[in-house]
Write a protein that holds these residues in place. Structure first.
Motif, PDB file in Angstrom:
ATOM      1  N   TRP A  78      52.109   3.622  15.610  1.00  0.00           N
ATOM      2  CA  TRP A  78      53.377   2.941  15.895  1.00  0.00           C
ATOM      3  C   TRP A  78      54.061   2.520  14.591  1.00  0.00           C
ATOM      4  CZ3 TRP A  78      55.981   2.946  20.256  1.00  0.00           C
ATOM      5  CH2 TRP A  78      57.072   2.099  20.380  1.00  0.00           C
TER       6      TRP A  78
ATOM      7  N   HIS B 287      51.845  -5.762  20.308  1.00  0.00           N
ATOM      8  CA  HIS B 287      52.508  -5.344  19.075  1.00  0.00           C
ATOM      9  C   HIS B 287      53.706  -6.238  18.826  1.00  0.00           C
ATOM     10  CE1 HIS B 287      54.081  -2.686  16.016  1.00  0.00           C
ATOM     11  NE2 HIS B 287      55.253  -2.781  16.598  1.00  0.00           N
TER      12      HIS B 287
ATOM     13  N   GLN C  53      51.790   3.748  25.469  1.00  0.00           N
ATOM     14  CA  GLN C  53      50.363   3.700  25.154  1.00  0.00           C
ATOM     15  C   GLN C  53      49.619   4.998  25.495  1.00  0.00           C
ATOM     16  OE1 GLN C  53      48.540   1.369  23.323  1.00  0.00           O
ATOM     17  NE2 GLN C  53      50.661   0.863  22.867  1.00  0.00           N
TER      18      GLN C  53
ATOM     19  N   ASP D  60      60.706  -1.034  20.571  1.00  0.00           N
ATOM     20  CA  ASP D  60      59.601  -1.912  20.949  1.00  0.00           C
ATOM     21  C   ASP D  60      59.525  -2.203  22.442  1.00  0.00           C
ATOM     22  OD1 ASP D  60      58.517  -2.063  18.447  1.00  0.00           O
ATOM     23  OD2 ASP D  60      59.511  -3.938  17.917  1.00  0.00           O
TER      24      ASP D  60
ATOM     25  N   TYR E 295      56.939   0.017  23.989  1.00  0.00           N
ATOM     26  CA  TYR E 295      55.595   0.072  23.392  1.00  0.00           C
ATOM     27  C   TYR E 295      54.491   0.208  24.438  1.00  0.00           C
ATOM     28  CZ  TYR E 295      51.567  -1.115  20.504  1.00  0.00           C
ATOM     29  OH  TYR E 295      50.352  -1.096  19.869  1.00  0.00           O
TER      30      TYR E 295
ATOM     31  N   GLU F  47      48.313   1.093  16.817  1.00  0.00           N
ATOM     32  CA  GLU F  47      49.221   0.292  16.003  1.00  0.00           C
ATOM     33  C   GLU F  47      49.598   1.007  14.709  1.00  0.00           C
ATOM     34  OE1 GLU F  47      46.247  -0.905  17.129  1.00  0.00           O
ATOM     35  OE2 GLU F  47      46.957  -2.194  18.745  1.00  0.00           O
TER      36      GLU F  47
ATOM     37  N   THR G  53      57.809   3.710  13.651  1.00  0.00           N
ATOM     38  CA  THR G  53      58.918   2.769  13.469  1.00  0.00           C
ATOM     39  C   THR G  53      59.402   2.688  12.034  1.00  0.00           C
ATOM     40  OG1 THR G  53      57.380   0.904  13.295  1.00  0.00           O
ATOM     41  CG2 THR G  53      58.340   1.350  15.469  1.00  0.00           C
TER      42      THR G  53
END
Length: 104
Positions: free
Chosen positions: A41, A3, A17, A10, A13, A38, A45
């Protein structure tokens, strides 16, 4: 898949998972189709963690992921889809004509 972003969370990240996988599986079991890590995420974010007052803490990030509601995610995904310049990119020209001229 790596990512790429510059969000303060981040650095967590890869550690997050399993939580992202759990939430994606939950959405699948509820009948909402496959949601990529993703994509989750991106929601977190851009929406949930958009304004972080303090440095991220792992346990809070996990709690945020696990408490994510499908309605909140789907609203975000819908708005993002309409913002996308390629909204109709995957529709064949014949399908597009049928959509534009439904009287046939």
């Amino acid at each position: 898949m790596k990512h790429e972003s510059t969000h303060p969370s981040d650095e967590f990240y890869e550690l997050l998972q399993p939580a992202l996988a759990s939430k994606a599986e939950e959405f699948l079991l509820l009948g909402y189709g496959k949601v990529k890590h993703e994509e989750l995420w991106d929601y977190l974010t851009k929406k949930k963690w958009r304004k972080m007052d303090c440095p991220p803490v792992l346990y809070q990030l996990v709690a945020d992921i696990l408490s994510l509601k499908i309605g909140d995610y789907m609203n975000f995904a819908t708005v993002e889809a309409f913002r996308s310049p390629n909204l109709f990119a995957n529709i064949e020209s014949e399908e597009m004509q049928e959509l534009l001229n439904p009287q046939k």
